[in-house]
Design an enzyme around this catalytic site. Sequence first.
Site, mmCIF file in Angstrom:
data_model
loop_
_atom_site.group_PDB
_atom_site.id
_atom_site.type_symbol
_atom_site.label_atom_id
_atom_site.label_comp_id
_atom_site.label_asym_id
_atom_site.label_seq_id
_atom_site.Cartn_x
_atom_site.Cartn_y
_atom_site.Cartn_z
ATOM 1 N N GLY A 10 0.855 -1.230 -0.255
ATOM 2 C CA GLY A 10 0.131 0.061 0.001
ATOM 3 C C GLY A 10 0.788 1.327 -0.227
ATOM 4 N N ASN A 32 -3.192 -8.791 1.017
ATOM 5 C CA ASN A 32 -4.149 -9.341 0.106
ATOM 6 C C ASN A 32 -4.445 -8.414 -1.494
ATOM 7 O OD1 ASN A 32 -5.717 -7.173 0.878
ATOM 8 N ND2 ASN A 32 -7.520 -8.612 1.720
ATOM 9 N N ASN A 35 -6.221 -3.329 -1.980
ATOM 10 C CA ASN A 35 -6.195 -2.041 -2.445
ATOM 11 C C ASN A 35 -4.926 -1.533 -2.938
ATOM 12 O OD1 ASN A 35 -7.676 0.570 -2.441
ATOM 13 N ND2 ASN A 35 -6.469 1.309 -0.828
ATOM 14 N N SER A 124 -4.147 6.613 13.902
ATOM 15 C CA SER A 124 -4.845 7.899 13.134
ATOM 16 C C SER A 124 -4.986 9.005 14.053
ATOM 17 C CB SER A 124 -5.761 7.490 12.159
ATOM 18 O OG SER A 124 -6.361 8.573 11.686
ATOM 19 N N THR A 126 -7.622 10.628 13.628
ATOM 20 C CA THR A 126 -8.938 10.519 13.858
ATOM 21 C C THR A 126 -9.128 10.002 15.160
ATOM 22 O OG1 THR A 126 -10.842 10.057 12.416
ATOM 23 C CG2 THR A 126 -9.158 8.148 12.945
ATOM 24 N N TYR A 149 -14.693 3.474 10.346
ATOM 25 C CA TYR A 149 -13.127 3.426 10.197
ATOM 26 C C TYR A 149 -12.625 3.961 11.254
ATOM 27 C CZ TYR A 149 -8.536 4.745 8.846
ATOM 28 O OH TYR A 149 -7.130 5.026 8.832
ATOM 29 N N LYS A 153 -9.820 2.064 14.509
ATOM 30 C CA LYS A 153 -8.431 2.529 14.924
ATOM 31 C C LYS A 153 -8.661 2.721 16.287
ATOM 32 C CE LYS A 153 -6.283 2.557 11.181
ATOM 33 N NZ LYS A 153 -5.457 1.495 10.887
ATOM 34 N N LEU A 200 -7.727 15.131 -0.108
ATOM 35 C CA LEU A 200 -7.442 16.289 -0.712
ATOM 36 C C LEU A 200 -6.176 16.285 -1.823
ATOM 37 C CD1 LEU A 200 -8.000 19.202 -1.109
ATOM 38 C CD2 LEU A 200 -6.297 19.732 1.077
ATOM 39 N N ARG A 231 -5.097 21.374 8.414
ATOM 40 C CA ARG A 231 -4.482 19.984 8.681
ATOM 41 C C ARG A 231 -2.905 19.994 8.806
ATOM 42 N NH1 ARG A 231 -9.250 19.868 9.048
ATOM 43 N NH2 ARG A 231 -10.620 18.128 8.433
ATOM 44 N N ARG A 292 -18.043 19.194 4.467
ATOM 45 C CA ARG A 292 -18.402 17.842 4.229
ATOM 46 C C ARG A 292 -18.562 17.299 5.558
ATOM 47 N NH1 ARG A 292 -12.978 14.472 2.274
ATOM 48 N NH2 ARG A 292 -12.082 15.149 4.279
HETATM 49 P P1 NAD Z 1 -3.262 1.458 1.543
HETATM 50 O O1 NAD Z 1 -4.748 0.995 1.333
HETATM 51 O O2 NAD Z 1 -2.687 1.828 0.388
HETATM 52 O O3 NAD Z 1 -2.577 0.067 2.238
HETATM 53 C C1 NAD Z 1 -3.366 -0.652 2.923
HETATM 54 C C2 NAD Z 1 -2.836 -2.077 2.480
HETATM 55 O O4 NAD Z 1 -3.567 -2.949 3.136
HETATM 56 C C3 NAD Z 1 -3.294 -2.374 1.110
HETATM 57 O O5 NAD Z 1 -2.288 -2.625 0.080
HETATM 58 C C4 NAD Z 1 -4.476 -3.412 1.374
HETATM 59 O O6 NAD Z 1 -4.508 -4.281 0.012
HETATM 60 C C5 NAD Z 1 -3.952 -4.084 2.390
HETATM 61 N N1 NAD Z 1 -5.032 -4.836 3.101
HETATM 62 C C6 NAD Z 1 -6.245 -4.417 3.451
HETATM 63 N N2 NAD Z 1 -6.941 -5.559 4.194
HETATM 64 C C7 NAD Z 1 -6.249 -6.495 4.255
HETATM 65 C C8 NAD Z 1 -6.304 -7.910 4.806
HETATM 66 N N3 NAD Z 1 -7.261 -8.256 5.198
HETATM 67 N N4 NAD Z 1 -5.243 -8.695 4.558
HETATM 68 C C9 NAD Z 1 -4.170 -8.258 3.766
HETATM 69 N N5 NAD Z 1 -4.043 -6.955 3.440
HETATM 70 C C10 NAD Z 1 -4.812 -6.146 3.459
HETATM 71 O O7 NAD Z 1 -3.453 2.511 2.761
HETATM 72 P P2 NAD Z 1 -2.343 3.274 3.586
HETATM 73 O O8 NAD Z 1 -2.773 4.848 3.133
HETATM 74 O O9 NAD Z 1 -0.956 2.842 3.041
HETATM 75 O O10 NAD Z 1 -2.485 3.061 5.084
HETATM 76 C C11 NAD Z 1 -1.926 2.282 5.756
HETATM 77 C C12 NAD Z 1 -2.563 2.205 7.163
HETATM 78 O O11 NAD Z 1 -2.263 3.450 7.892
HETATM 79 C C13 NAD Z 1 -3.910 1.854 7.265
HETATM 80 O O12 NAD Z 1 -4.186 1.021 8.457
HETATM 81 C C14 NAD Z 1 -4.665 3.035 7.498
HETATM 82 O O13 NAD Z 1 -5.744 2.993 7.949
HETATM 83 C C15 NAD Z 1 -3.938 3.840 8.158
HETATM 84 N N6 NAD Z 1 -3.593 5.381 8.118
HETATM 85 C C16 NAD Z 1 -3.862 5.970 6.803
HETATM 86 C C17 NAD Z 1 -3.647 7.275 6.719
HETATM 87 C C18 NAD Z 1 -3.621 7.786 5.176
HETATM 88 O O14 NAD Z 1 -4.270 9.122 5.102
HETATM 89 N N7 NAD Z 1 -3.297 7.489 4.299
HETATM 90 C C19 NAD Z 1 -3.772 7.903 7.861
HETATM 91 C C20 NAD Z 1 -3.852 7.480 9.150
HETATM 92 C C21 NAD Z 1 -3.717 6.026 9.375
HETATM 93 C C1 WQD Z 2 -8.173 17.516 4.348
HETATM 94 C C2 WQD Z 2 -8.834 18.811 4.143
HETATM 95 C C3 WQD Z 2 -11.354 18.582 3.910
HETATM 96 C C4 WQD Z 2 -11.070 16.711 -0.083
HETATM 97 C C5 WQD Z 2 -8.801 11.680 6.419
HETATM 98 C C6 WQD Z 2 -9.309 10.828 7.358
HETATM 99 C C7 WQD Z 2 -8.162 10.655 8.515
HETATM 100 C C8 WQD Z 2 -6.827 10.250 7.763
HETATM 101 C C9 WQD Z 2 -6.364 11.149 6.983
HETATM 102 C C10 WQD Z 2 -6.887 7.701 7.792
HETATM 103 C C11 WQD Z 2 -10.210 18.922 4.980
HETATM 104 C C12 WQD Z 2 -10.635 19.219 2.595
HETATM 105 C C13 WQD Z 2 -10.723 17.227 1.025
HETATM 106 C C14 WQD Z 2 -11.593 17.470 -1.211
HETATM 107 C C15 WQD Z 2 -11.408 19.222 0.462
HETATM 108 N N1 WQD Z 2 -7.057 8.714 7.245
HETATM 109 N N2 WQD Z 2 -10.957 18.607 1.142
HETATM 110 N N3 WQD Z 2 -11.746 18.774 -0.902
HETATM 111 O O1 WQD Z 2 -10.479 14.587 6.348
HETATM 112 O O2 WQD Z 2 -8.364 15.420 7.340
HETATM 113 O O3 WQD Z 2 -8.622 13.025 6.958
HETATM 114 O O4 WQD Z 2 -7.775 11.257 5.926
HETATM 115 O O5 WQD Z 2 -6.680 7.584 9.097
HETATM 116 O O6 WQD Z 2 -8.761 9.601 9.390
HETATM 117 O O7 WQD Z 2 -10.450 11.387 8.123
HETATM 118 O O8 WQD Z 2 -8.144 14.396 5.186
HETATM 119 O O9 WQD Z 2 -7.353 14.750 2.734
HETATM 120 O O10 WQD Z 2 -9.810 14.105 3.189
HETATM 121 O O11 WQD Z 2 -9.129 16.621 3.916
HETATM 122 O O12 WQD Z 2 -11.705 20.624 0.710
HETATM 123 O O13 WQD Z 2 -11.769 17.250 -2.173
HETATM 124 O O14 WQD Z 2 -9.221 18.992 2.700
HETATM 125 O O15 WQD Z 2 -12.625 18.988 4.125
HETATM 126 O O16 WQD Z 2 -10.272 20.071 5.479
HETATM 127 P P1 WQD Z 2 -9.084 14.490 6.615
HETATM 128 P P2 WQD Z 2 -8.855 14.748 3.440
#
Ligand code: NAD
Ligand code: WQD
Length: 341
Positions: A10, A32, A35, A124, A126, A149, A153, A200, A231, A292
């Site tokens: 990922g 798996n 995504n 996160s 979040t 979601y 976490k 975003l 953010r 949103r």
């Molecule tokens: P991503 O979707 O790119 O990576 C997650 C990976 O997990 C994917 O490759 C997917 O195929 C795999 N996966 C999902 N379910 C699975 C399962 N049951 N078995 C095996 N593989 C599985 O997401 P990312 O942005 O790289 O995020 C990685 C982690 O960080 C996630 O847990 C996400 O919730 C967390 N996180 C992401 C963000 C963000 O904004 N990207 C922010 C905070 C936390």
């Molecule tokens: C950022 C800002 C939107 C899209 C999310 C998850 C959080 C974490 C990170 C996993 C906000 C604004 C967004 C658009 C916009 N993920 N926006 N137009 O919401 O801070 O966090 O991703 O853990 O849990 O909630 O990130 O990138 O969606 O938004 O104006 O098309 O951009 O309103 O202010 P967010 P985001």
Amino acid sequence: MRILVTGGTGFIGSHTLVELYAAGHETIVVDNLSNSNPVALERVEALVGKKIPFYQLDIRDRESLNQMMEQNHFDACIHFAGLKAVGESVEKPWEYYENNIGGTLTLLDVMRRHGCKNIIFSSSATVYGDPAMIPITEACPKGNCTNPYGKTKSMLEEIMMDMQKADKEWNVVLLRYFNPIGAHPSGTIGENPNGIPNNLMPYITQVAVGKRPELGVFGNDYDTPDGTGVRDYIHVVDLAKGHVAALQAIERKCGCAIYNLGTGQGYTVLQLVKTFEKVNNIKIPYSIKPRRAGDIAICYSNPAKAEKELGWKAERGLEDMCRDSWNWQRNNPEGYGGVES
Ligand code: NAD
Ligand code: WQD
């Protein structure tokens, strides 16, 4: 160390692999591919100059996990695997609880049966909900998550803390990420969202590449400098390095440790758009849309604890993030999908 990386193909996982190898660690990747695309791993292999063992398996599949763990020994697991789309989790709560919580429970059980009780978990910001303090320290109480979601976490944090309380052999590091964006400066790996991006930065880069006509800015009536949401954007390479640093906590037998991974700087949506335009010399058309549902006005970290205890701090600024996100998108307009694999 030998590290099991779940979700390693990922976005954040692939960047973390690069930094783990740069620091001299070995990994085995499990994913798996629900995504992600296996091309990501080929690109990582090209960057690190090594073949990386990969198991295409689902962490809910106890039998396959068991077999994989019988064939390999690990010092620690960095656990990225999970579903992450906030809106989708509202539509499909069961799928999120089953995948994220069910999968992690199976992983933890198989790990302990094989004597590996060291885990770094992708949490996160979040979990802070609408935060009770700004900037947010780890002492900030957790808040109400408005979507399944975020609840997965928060619940998984509790589950791992309880397990560590009951069995002191566990070392659990909970990393609360703020908003990861950017890409590896090579432009060969990056974020590859399915369908219309929710976040975003991938939306902006798709506007820049001509896939979408304009950005919708969700609300300009927040109590922020220009009315748009604030953010803490963090470069994914800095975030990846945060995981390498977090291995020190495991080595020190930290018990349970929580760290914010952010820059400590908040930027508005329009500041990000303007910086992207300036750095890349591309106009991003946008229009103001209603707020949103579920969004908060301001969210940024105090990352001092990670610096003090792990010696880690984010080094890349907003301009680097904008340049590298665009470099990735420009070189890979279809993401990994444009590559024949
Ligand atoms: P991503 O979707 O790119 O990576 C997650 C990976 O997990 C994917 O490759 C997917 O195929 C795999 N996966 C999902 N379910 C699975 C399962 N049951 N078995 C095996 N593989 C599985 O997401 P990312 O942005 O790289 O995020 C990685 C982690 O960080 C996630 O847990 C996400 O919730 C967390 N996180 C992401 C963000 C963000 O904004 N990207 C922010 C905070 C936390
Ligand atoms: C950022 C800002 C939107 C899209 C999310 C998850 C959080 C974490 C990170 C996993 C906000 C604004 C967004 C658009 C916009 N993920 N926006 N137009 O919401 O801070 O966090 O991703 O853990 O849990 O909630 O990130 O990138 O969606 O938004 O104006 O098309 O951009 O309103 O202010 P967010 P985001």
